[in-house]
Write a protein that holds these residues in place. Sequence first.
Motif, mmCIF file in Angstrom:
data_model
loop_
_atom_site.group_PDB
_atom_site.id
_atom_site.type_symbol
_atom_site.label_atom_id
_atom_site.label_comp_id
_atom_site.label_asym_id
_atom_site.label_seq_id
_atom_site.Cartn_x
_atom_site.Cartn_y
_atom_site.Cartn_z
ATOM 1 N N GLY A 20 7.090 5.966 6.734
ATOM 2 C CA GLY A 20 7.531 6.193 5.364
ATOM 3 C C GLY A 20 8.660 7.189 5.213
ATOM 4 O O GLY A 20 8.927 7.654 4.106
ATOM 5 N N ARG A 21 9.375 7.485 6.296
ATOM 6 C CA ARG A 21 10.448 8.480 6.220
ATOM 7 C C ARG A 21 11.556 8.044 5.267
ATOM 8 O O ARG A 21 12.001 8.831 4.413
ATOM 9 N N THR A 22 12.018 6.796 5.411
ATOM 10 C CA THR A 22 13.103 6.318 4.560
ATOM 11 C C THR A 22 12.660 6.222 3.107
ATOM 12 O O THR A 22 13.433 6.515 2.191
ATOM 13 N N CYS A 23 11.412 5.821 2.862
ATOM 14 C CA CYS A 23 10.898 5.757 1.492
ATOM 15 C C CYS A 23 10.950 7.126 0.835
ATOM 16 O O CYS A 23 11.347 7.259 -0.332
ATOM 17 N N GLY A 29 0.819 -1.206 0.000
ATOM 18 C CA GLY A 29 0.000 0.000 0.000
ATOM 19 C C GLY A 29 0.851 1.254 0.000
ATOM 20 O O GLY A 29 2.041 1.227 -0.305
ATOM 21 N N TRP A 30 0.227 2.368 0.371
ATOM 22 C CA TRP A 30 0.902 3.655 0.329
ATOM 23 C C TRP A 30 1.871 3.797 1.494
ATOM 24 O O TRP A 30 1.504 3.622 2.645
ATOM 25 N N ALA A 31 3.126 4.109 1.156
ATOM 26 C CA ALA A 31 4.119 4.403 2.193
ATOM 27 C C ALA A 31 3.941 5.830 2.692
ATOM 28 O O ALA A 31 3.891 6.087 3.892
ATOM 29 N N VAL A 32 3.868 6.761 1.764
ATOM 30 C CA VAL A 32 3.561 8.161 2.067
ATOM 31 C C VAL A 32 2.691 8.696 0.945
ATOM 32 O O VAL A 32 2.705 8.178 -0.176
ATOM 33 N N ARG A 33 1.967 9.777 1.252
ATOM 34 C CA ARG A 33 1.078 10.354 0.251
ATOM 35 C C ARG A 33 0.815 11.816 0.595
ATOM 36 O O ARG A 33 0.772 12.188 1.762
ATOM 37 N N GLY A 34 0.674 12.621 -0.437
ATOM 38 C CA GLY A 34 0.339 14.023 -0.227
ATOM 39 C C GLY A 34 1.482 14.860 0.328
ATOM 40 O O GLY A 34 1.245 15.844 1.030
ATOM 41 N N ILE A 35 2.731 14.495 0.000
ATOM 42 C CA ILE A 35 3.882 15.233 0.514
ATOM 43 C C ILE A 35 4.229 16.382 -0.429
ATOM 44 O O ILE A 35 4.363 16.190 -1.640
ATOM 45 N N HIS A 39 -0.268 9.956 6.611
ATOM 46 C CA HIS A 39 -1.060 8.781 6.975
ATOM 47 C C HIS A 39 -2.386 9.179 7.597
ATOM 48 O O HIS A 39 -3.299 8.372 7.679
ATOM 49 N N GLU A 40 -2.497 10.430 8.040
ATOM 50 C CA GLU A 40 -3.738 10.890 8.634
ATOM 51 C C GLU A 40 -4.661 11.538 7.619
ATOM 52 O O GLU A 40 -5.804 11.855 7.913
ATOM 53 N N ASP A 41 -4.154 11.745 6.392
ATOM 54 C CA ASP A 41 -4.921 12.420 5.354
ATOM 55 C C ASP A 41 -6.070 11.528 4.883
ATOM 56 O O ASP A 41 -5.832 10.411 4.424
ATOM 57 N N PRO A 42 -7.341 11.993 4.953
ATOM 58 C CA PRO A 42 -8.456 11.166 4.495
ATOM 59 C C PRO A 42 -8.341 10.794 3.028
ATOM 60 O O PRO A 42 -8.829 9.752 2.602
ATOM 61 N N ALA A 43 -7.666 11.649 2.232
ATOM 62 C CA ALA A 43 -7.550 11.351 0.808
ATOM 63 C C ALA A 43 -6.705 10.132 0.560
ATOM 64 O O ALA A 43 -6.737 9.532 -0.510
ATOM 65 N N ALA A 44 -5.900 9.747 1.565
ATOM 66 C CA ALA A 44 -5.028 8.585 1.402
ATOM 67 C C ALA A 44 -5.724 7.285 1.744
ATOM 68 O O ALA A 44 -5.113 6.247 1.803
ATOM 69 N N GLY A 45 -7.051 7.315 1.936
ATOM 70 C CA GLY A 45 -7.760 6.122 2.387
ATOM 71 C C GLY A 45 -8.494 5.392 1.299
ATOM 72 O O GLY A 45 -9.580 4.874 1.509
ATOM 73 N N ASP A 46 -7.918 5.391 0.064
ATOM 74 C CA ASP A 46 -8.588 4.726 -1.044
ATOM 75 C C ASP A 46 -8.746 3.233 -0.815
ATOM 76 O O ASP A 46 -9.638 2.609 -1.355
ATOM 77 N N ASP A 47 -7.843 2.680 -0.002
ATOM 78 C CA ASP A 47 -7.896 1.241 0.228
ATOM 79 C C ASP A 47 -8.752 0.869 1.429
ATOM 80 O O ASP A 47 -8.794 -0.277 1.820
ATOM 81 N N GLU A 48 -9.441 1.853 2.064
ATOM 82 C CA GLU A 48 -10.275 1.572 3.229
ATOM 83 C C GLU A 48 -11.580 0.916 2.805
ATOM 84 O O GLU A 48 -12.079 1.117 1.678
ATOM 85 N N PRO A 49 -12.241 0.135 3.652
ATOM 86 C CA PRO A 49 -13.533 -0.454 3.314
ATOM 87 C C PRO A 49 -14.582 0.618 3.104
ATOM 88 O O PRO A 49 -14.466 1.728 3.616
ATOM 89 N N ASP A 50 -15.627 0.304 2.340
ATOM 90 C CA ASP A 50 -16.714 1.244 2.092
ATOM 91 C C ASP A 50 -17.322 1.683 3.414
ATOM 92 O O ASP A 50 -17.577 0.882 4.305
ATOM 93 N N GLU A 51 -17.569 3.021 3.532
ATOM 94 C CA GLU A 51 -18.080 3.549 4.792
ATOM 95 C C GLU A 51 -19.476 3.043 5.104
ATOM 96 O O GLU A 51 -19.929 3.118 6.254
#
Length: 299
Positions: free
Chosen positions: A47-50, A22-28, A234-246
């Motif tokens: 995801g710091r090292t990535c 999955g996503w290591a980091v997103r929206g940086i 990791h706290e960004d809601p936009a990064a939750g594409d892989d989350e289950p349907d609400e």
Amino acid sequence: MGEQAGGVRIAADGLGIKGPRGWAVRGISVEAEPGALVAVEGPSGSGRTCLLLALTGRMKVSEGTAAVGDAKLPKQMAAVRGISALAHVPGVTDLDPALTVGEHLRERALLQRRFGASLRGLLRPRGERAAEAEQRVDAALEAAGLDLETLPKGPRTAVRDLERLEALRLSIALALVGGPRLLGVDDADLKLSEGEREEVRSLLRSLAAAGTTVVAVFGEAPEGAIRVCTAQSHEDPAAGDDEPDEHVQAGEADQPDETEKADQADQADQADQADQADQADQADQGEEKADAIAETGRA
């Protein structure tokens, strides 16, 4: 230090790095001018090292835009690798504990002479090239703040006998031998005392002030650095594409419906039937072997 032409500008917008899990980091997003100190801050596993590897051309960017100097990522990763160097990255720049400090330095100088020099440089007399390599090593050691005379056995000191801060300085010195315009340092303050952490902060500030753009991973970003926090990605809601349907209620996603249960029962029945068929085939084969033996005996 040799052919260094100053640091490089870093510009990233909406940078994302995705791996097999999955996503290591997103929206940086980050803007850093040449000679800046960029502190990648966040808890372990965020995801710091990535991010460090991506900005130095060692890991592919999955989304967003990023540029290091004139090179665009991810299409020009090789160009970024050509102007950058890494230090103190576990699994990437590990020091050999059995080798001495002097052996590490000679090896790096040799690699730089053979693979980092231009064709014209390779055609120069051997003595001239050796003298330049020695100058590069001396300049790198001075910039990293590592005095070989203070080590227990000087340059013959084995890496395993170095203190943690000394090993970090050596790793940085090895990276500086090639005169990089961008230096990436991982775990810059890991397991160091507060006094040692301040020494590392001062060291990286001095490298940036001398013109090298520095990107370093910190548990806590030093004052005055450009701060990039991976925990927020990791706290960004936009990064939750892989989350289950609400709309799926808690626990429902883990419970198979009646159709799935029926399919599982059918699969179990089929497996039992297959086992029975295999057993029957084995019995038939055994009888055939017995008959063949009997016929052989009669003959």
